[in-house]
Design a protein around this motif. Structure first.
Motif: not given
Length: 666
Positions: A94-102, A104-115, A139-143
């Motif tokens: 589930x985490x793998x699928x969510x990370x892929x979705x986030x 592609x959308x470039x939604x950094x805040x949601x990505x950090x929540x998943x992390x 993809x969210x440009x957060x190296x």
């Protein structure tokens, strides 16, 4: 009579067969979910999911994966809430699928929540989860966060190393990417074509052909050259200006795909080999490869630089015949092409015919108006864009300021720079400031331009000083010109054009020894100055001329015609050569001869002997038109009753009946 029912698709037929068996086993429903996902039937997959009475992890993850695999990323993120309501906690899959979705959308805040959730549940150290987290942050440009994830991973596979290398390369940390590649080699990580492709991105950023050649050799020795990697290497050679090596790679690719052809076309176009780019596109059409929108955008760019209206119309016709959608990059490139070929009427037709006008298309049209000297029209377009709800970006304002500078709209230019900063909160680039300097300077306000430079919040770069130097040359502000010249040569010591510009300033001041000294530095530094040249399209052929050119097959006729034109302009138009524009320490007679052999005059003469009376002539020059040639062309347009469209390094000039669209301001 009852109509025939449409035949069922294989997927629905299989579903029907399972239902007939009367089985409600989850494994069969889950298999149906996977089948509909692969077929792209999201609605059918969702219907199957809703029919499952006792959903397990496979059911939830299959439905989530269905959304992601079919690019419904926002729906995937919404679906996770339903998963929680159903009492299921996200697992690794589930985490793998969510990370892929986030990602592609470039939604950094949601990505950090998943992390954060992954860390809380101790899932982040899993290799596959870690890899997708790194990819998401990239993809969210957060190296920084990608690096953090990489360092926490207990087990790193070749995908982990490839991802972190790609992350560094795409964030312009090219040396860090190279260092990671060396570390991967020390760790004994298997190098595959994907990893080589990632490190090649660093070569692109560093513009180093030597490293590209080393990686190319490594790939050959280790038998890693698949089609994708060959295309990447071909493209990198092109970006590094290595046309010969790109061509060698192109020729070795047996099964060329559209990427192979497009990369080689881009290589030619970016290296200034525009005829070769157009010829290769024609060759591609004789194969089974069908050009896609990317290839067509590339060739339209080459056609625009070549100013070949006939070839541009051919490509446009190809687009229409193949039913390409006139939207996005395609329609913007068509506008650029027509305006670059001197046909504003066609550019407007394409623009007006576009159903969906985004900021790129509006900007292309504003830029076209500016190039052709229609500053007021560019401002009207900008206002219309804003009224339709499209927000301008940096490039939009750059095109607008450029238009103001070429139409002497001083107050308007200053107003729009202020609007950019205050209303749209866009921080100007060096190029925006350069436009205002050019606008003030070429309007005769060189001292104001200098004061503006001193007030800049950024340290002015070469583009700004070059604008001031050009203005000082026009208005003979020689003392200030020397200040700009010193700054320009200090900032760009390896640009031959700068030395020519500074040398010309000295020549206009009569300081011939200084002029020769500056020009000598070009050869001392091993630099090369592009010779002045002009070209004209006759039929389907583009004919190129350099100053004092005698290489054309019709050279004798051309020079005789040019002498005839010059004599007619003297007798009937009152033409007198203005030798101030000849910046050579030679006799007056020799200066007159130099003017008579300028490349655009040869192109005009050839155009007059090669076309029917009344046919417009379209000429392109790689340098700025000199004042004497400008006057010559105005008189020629009147006495020979021709429209003569000249595109020089700065802008377009439309000569009609003895006047020019620029109003003698260029």
């Amino acid at each position: 009579m009852q109509g025939r029912q449409p035949a069922a698709s294989p997927s629905t037929a299989l579903h029907a067969a399972i239902l007939k068996c009367g089985s409600e086993v989850n494994i069969q429903h889950n298999a149906l979910l996977v089948m509909y996902t692969k077929c792209g039937h999201v609605y059918s997959a969702l219907r199957v999911f809703r029919e499952i009475n006792e959903k397990d992890y496979i059911s939830w993850n299959s439905m989530l994966s269905c959304y992601v695999q079919n690019s419904l990323y926002a729906e995937a993120i919404k679906f996770i809430a339903e998963m929680f309501q159903g009492g299921f906690q996200p697992d690794n899959a589930c985490i793998v699928s969510l990370c892929s979705a986030v990602g592609h959308l470039g939604w950094l805040i949601n990505g950090r929540e998943v992390h954060a959730y992954a860390i809380k549940k101790l899932l982040d150290t899993d290799t596959q989860v870690g890899n997708t987290l790194m990819d998401m942050y990239m993809k969210c440009q957060y190296t920084e966060y990608s690096t953090h994830v990489f360092e926490r991973m207990r087990i790193k596979d070749h995908i982990s190393w490839t991802t972190i290398i790609t992350c560094y390369a795409r964030s312009s940390q090219h040396f860090e990417a190279l260092e990671k590649f060396r570390e991967a080699r020390k760790e004994g990580i298997k190098v595959d074509p994907m990893m080589i492709g990632s490190i090649i991105e660093a070569c692109s950023g560093l513009k180093t052909s030597l490293l590209a050649k080393q990686l190319h050799s490594f790939a050959i020795r280790n038998d890693l050259l698949d089609l994708v990697l060959k295309n990447r290497i071909l493209d990198i050679y092109g970006q590094c200006g290595e046309v010969y090596h790109s061509l060698r790679m192109f020729e070795t690719v047996e099964e060329k795909d559209i990427v192979t052809w497009t990369s080689m076309i881009n290589c030619y176009a970016n290296s200034g080999l525009l005829n070769e780019a157009v010829a290769l596109f024609a060759e591609m059409q004789n194969t089974d490869i069908q050009p896609d929108s990317v290839a067509l955008v590339s060739i339209l760019g080459a056609v625009a630089d070549l100013s070949s209206l006939a070839k541009g119309k051919e490509v446009h016709g190809f687009l229409i015949r193949r039913n390409f959608l006139m939207e996005g990059a395609t329609v913007s490139s068509l506008v650029d092409m027509y305006s670059g070929c001197g046909s504003m009427s066609n550019a407007l037709k394409v623009f007006n015919g576009a159903k969906c006008k985004d900021v790129v298309l509006w900007t292309a049209m504003i830029n076209a108006a500016g190039m052709h000297g229609y500053g007021k029209q560019a401002i009207d377009l900008f206002k219309r864009m804003v009224e339709t709800g499209v927000a301008p970006d940096h490039v939009s304002f750059l095109a607008l300021l450029y238009a103001c500078s070429h139409s002497k709209l001083v107050d308007e230019g200053k107003c729009y720079l202020d609007m950019m900063e205050t209303m749209y909160r866009l921080e100007p680039w060096q190029e925006h400031y350069a436009c205002v300097v050019d606008l003030l300077g070429r309007s005769g306000k060189t001292e104001d331009a200098y004061e503006f430079i001193k007030s800049m919040p950024l340290e002015p770069k070469s583009v700004v000083w070059c604008a001031l130097l050009g203005a000082c040359r026009i208005h003979k502000t020689h003392e200030l010109a020397m200040v700009a010249a010193d700054k320009l040569l200090e900032l760009e010591p390896d640009n031959p054009g700068n030395y020519v510009l500074v040398s010309n300033i000295f020549a206009e001041m009569g300081k011939w020894s200084n002029a020769k000294e500056v020009k000598a530095k070009i050869s001392e530094r091993g630099l090369r100055k592009d010779p002045a040249c002009s070209w004209i399209e006759i039929g389907n052929n583009v004919h190129t001329f350099t100053a004092r050119d005698h290489t054309h097959r019709d050279a004798e006729r051309i020079h005789l015609k040019l002498a005839e034109i010059t004599e007619k302009l003297r007798k009937e138009g009152g033409y007198i050569e203005d030798t101030r524009f000849v910046l050579h320490d030679v006799s007056e007679e020799e200066k007159v001869d130099v003017l008579h052999r300028h490349s655009e005059r040869l192109a005009i003469a050839f155009g007059l002997i090669s076309t029917h009376p009344g046919t417009p002539l379209r000429i392109t020059k790689n340098l700025r038109v000199c004042g004497d040639c400008h006057e010559f062309t105005k008189l020629a347009s009147k006495l020979f009753e021709r429209e003569i469209v000249v595109r020089d390094a700065n802008r377009f000039h439309h000569f009609r009946a003895g006047s020019c669209s620029c109003g003698d301001f260029w």
